[in-house]
Design an enzyme around this catalytic site. Structure first.
Site, mmCIF file in Angstrom:
data_model
loop_
_atom_site.group_PDB
_atom_site.id
_atom_site.type_symbol
_atom_site.label_atom_id
_atom_site.label_comp_id
_atom_site.label_asym_id
_atom_site.label_seq_id
_atom_site.Cartn_x
_atom_site.Cartn_y
_atom_site.Cartn_z
ATOM 1 N N VAL A 1 0.840 -1.209 0.000
ATOM 2 C CA VAL A 1 0.000 0.000 0.000
ATOM 3 C C VAL A 1 0.870 1.253 0.000
ATOM 4 O O VAL A 1 0.605 2.218 -0.728
ATOM 5 C CB VAL A 1 -0.961 -0.002 1.222
ATOM 6 C CG1 VAL A 1 -1.824 1.242 1.218
ATOM 7 C CG2 VAL A 1 -1.821 -1.261 1.225
ATOM 8 N N ILE B 1 -12.817 1.075 -2.177
ATOM 9 C CA ILE B 1 -14.249 1.443 -2.241
ATOM 10 C C ILE B 1 -14.541 2.477 -1.163
ATOM 11 O O ILE B 1 -14.255 2.237 0.011
ATOM 12 C CB ILE B 1 -15.164 0.215 -1.984
ATOM 13 C CG1 ILE B 1 -14.692 -1.010 -2.750
ATOM 14 C CG2 ILE B 1 -16.601 0.552 -2.311
ATOM 15 C CD1 ILE B 1 -15.365 -2.297 -2.273
ATOM 16 N N VAL C 1 -11.115 -0.316 5.432
ATOM 17 C CA VAL C 1 -12.235 -1.204 5.083
ATOM 18 C C VAL C 1 -12.552 -1.072 3.601
ATOM 19 O O VAL C 1 -12.787 0.038 3.102
ATOM 20 C CB VAL C 1 -13.506 -0.853 5.898
ATOM 21 C CG1 VAL C 1 -14.612 -1.858 5.603
ATOM 22 C CG2 VAL C 1 -13.215 -0.798 7.378
ATOM 23 N N GLY D 1 -10.685 -1.531 0.902
ATOM 24 C CA GLY D 1 -9.649 -1.064 -0.023
ATOM 25 C C GLY D 1 -10.037 0.242 -0.688
ATOM 26 O O GLY D 1 -10.227 1.264 -0.030
ATOM 27 N N GLY E 1 -5.167 -4.676 -2.297
ATOM 28 C CA GLY E 1 -4.151 -4.500 -3.334
ATOM 29 C C GLY E 1 -3.581 -3.090 -3.322
ATOM 30 O O GLY E 1 -4.157 -2.165 -2.753
ATOM 31 N N GLY F 1 -0.793 -14.806 -4.276
ATOM 32 C CA GLY F 1 -0.474 -13.691 -3.368
ATOM 33 C C GLY F 1 -1.690 -13.122 -2.660
ATOM 34 O O GLY F 1 -1.589 -12.087 -2.005
ATOM 35 N N LYS G 1 -13.290 -5.326 10.130
ATOM 36 C CA LYS G 1 -13.867 -4.369 9.180
ATOM 37 C C LYS G 1 -15.341 -4.099 9.475
ATOM 38 O O LYS G 1 -15.781 -2.945 9.465
ATOM 39 C CB LYS G 1 -13.675 -4.889 7.752
ATOM 40 C CG LYS G 1 -12.203 -4.844 7.314
ATOM 41 C CD LYS G 1 -11.970 -5.633 6.040
ATOM 42 C CE LYS G 1 -10.554 -5.462 5.507
ATOM 43 N NZ LYS G 1 -10.241 -6.389 4.405
HETATM 44 N N1 HSE Z 1 -6.395 -9.517 3.542
HETATM 45 C C1 HSE Z 1 -7.397 -8.595 3.107
HETATM 46 C C2 HSE Z 1 -8.300 -9.271 2.083
HETATM 47 C C3 HSE Z 1 -6.849 -7.360 2.465
HETATM 48 O O1 HSE Z 1 -8.047 -10.393 1.664
HETATM 49 O O2 HSE Z 1 -9.282 -8.664 1.723
HETATM 50 C C4 HSE Z 1 -6.470 -6.309 3.440
HETATM 51 O O3 HSE Z 1 -7.578 -5.811 4.122
#
Ligand code: HSE
Length: 427
Positions: free
Chosen positions: A16, A136, A132, A134, A302, A187, A205
């Site tokens: 990030v 969005i 929370v 990513g 991501g 990944g 979240k």
């Molecule tokens: N590990 C989380 C996911 C990403 O798979 O959504 C980071 O919040």
């Protein structure tokens, strides 16, 4: 007039952090045009300053405290994750008069109320949009545009890893154990996948979202949590036949003056907007008393999507600093009263292995009916003729406690040899 500057200290330069740095560089001109401020990364704190990276080594330091104590830095971007040392550093930054942008869901889920109050008392910004969903936008809409609504229900696919696994299981007819290595190779899932597959990530979240929507912090200990390890391809198949998909959902709903928050695999009708949120995508559906149904979806993890949320928060900080504003931390108090899962009224899916003998089906239906659990749909098949069969029921609405009693009675009283799965259904 001198150019306005916002000097950043970044804590962490992983996926990030490097994405946020790149976005600030690539879109510098447009961000400056929108904010009237030049956002500059002054220092970056990392664990290993010698590791080869795409930036000149002078910008990195392993002394994270020196960044948080640097009087030339006005805003901290915390991307370390976890509560220690991230919590101490965020608190120190706020006490030193610095705005904070963080992507740390665990920190906000555990200490959000205290930190947001601290930021407010110091007239600072504390933003956590990237924590929370990513990329969005979820937190800002909940805090602002939707804040006039009473939220009557909120359900989210908030973890990309588990959604990738469940989607692959559904599409390839594969079992969890077959799909997990692929998720790890791509990944998405970590070597130790516990945080994602056992529902901790979703728990943090949904707790953060519930705390904002209901105005008080939901203690994570009060959240009912189940992961996806026990979901099998057989359940996926039955779900399909019955018109459902299986998703790991974070769900919260008010119950009187309390809130019930839960994380578990869920049968969701194929027609529900969340049912088509597949792969690593995330989605949040909510129902507000005035707005009605609202659906958000997009890339929930991501580098680039999460960077987008971090940079959006920084733009808010820059705008607030430009007007010498009072900070835009919106405090919420601790100790949201919560409601137990046992009082939930839900429909349920249950898959059992039983004797293939006369009267067995009747006895099962009677045992369930005696606990107030009515059967709404059924599938059955013979495994070994006259010996063993598999039966799947969808129940009508029943309370969780009645349903649990009914399930216990099946093995204790009526020759059910194994309860393979029980999964809540949302209609
Ligand atoms: N590990 C989380 C996911 C990403 O798979 O959504 C980071 O919040």
């Amino acid at each position: 007039m001198a150019e306005r500057r916002l000097r950043l200290g970044m804590l962490g330069y992983g996926t990030v952090g490097s994405g946020a740095y790149r976005m600030l560089e690539d879109n510098q001109a447009s961000i400056q045009a929108k904010t009237g401020t030049r956002i500059e990364v002054a220092r970056i704190g990392v664990k290993d300053a010698q590791k080869p990276r795409d930036l000149s080594p002078e910008i990195f330091t392993t002394d994270l405290d020196s960044i948080v104590n640097d009087p030339e830095i006005d805003t901290i971007v915390e991307l370390i994750g976890g509560t220690d040392p991230a919590g101490r550093l965020v608190e120190l930054a706020l006490n030193n008069g610095k705005n904070v942008v963080t992507a740390n869901k665990e920190l906000m889920a555990k200490h959000g109320s205290r930190l947001v109050h601290l930021a407010k008392s110091k007239r600072l910004d504390l933003h956590y949009e990237a924590a929370v969903g990513g990329g969005i936008p979820l937190i800002q809409p909940l805090k602002h545009q939707l804040a006039g609504n009473d939220v009557l229900k909120m359900m989210g696919i908030l973890n990309g890893t588990t959604n990738f696994i469940l989607t692959a299981m559904q599409q390839d007819g594969a079992d969890f154990a077959e799909v997990l290595p692929d998720a790890q190779a791509k990944g998405y899932a970590e070597a130790d996948p516990t945080n994602d597959v056992d529902g901790f990530d979703t728990m943090y979240k949904i707790s953060v979202l519930a705390s904002i929507a209901f105005g008080r912090q939901v203690a994570i200990e009060e959240v009912h949590r189940e992961g996806i390890r026990s979901i099998s391809k057989v359940d996926m198949k039955y779900a399909d036949v019955l018109g459902y998909v299986i998703k790991l959902l974070g769900i919260c709903e008010p119950v009187g003056d309390r809130v019930r928050v839960r994380v578990h695999p869920t049968f969701l009708p194929k027609t529900h907007p969340l049912a088509s949120v597949n792969g690593v995508y995330n989605g949040l559906w909510l129902h507000g008393d005035f707005v009605g149904d609202v659906m958000f979806s997009g890339r929930g993890a991501g580098s680039d999507p999460t960077a987008s949320a971090v940079v959006g928060d920084l733009i808010d900080v820059a705008r607030n600093m430009a007007i010498d504003g009072p900070g835009s931390a919106l405090p919420y108090d601790p100790d949201m009263p919560t409601e137990s899962i046992t009082t939930l009224r839900s429909r349920y899916y249950i898959r059992i292995r039983t004797l293939d003998r006369p009267l067995v089906l009747g006895k099962i239906a009677t045992a369930m009916g005696q606990r107030g659990v009515s059967i709404a749909a059924m599938e059955m098949k013979t495994i070994v003729p006259h010996e063993e069969g598999e039966i799947v029921f969808l129940t009508d609405y029943a309370t969780e406690s009645d349903f649990r009693e009914a399930v216990a009675s099946l093995t204790a009283e009526v020759g059910v040899s194994k309860v393979h799965a029980t999964i809540r259904v949302e209609d």
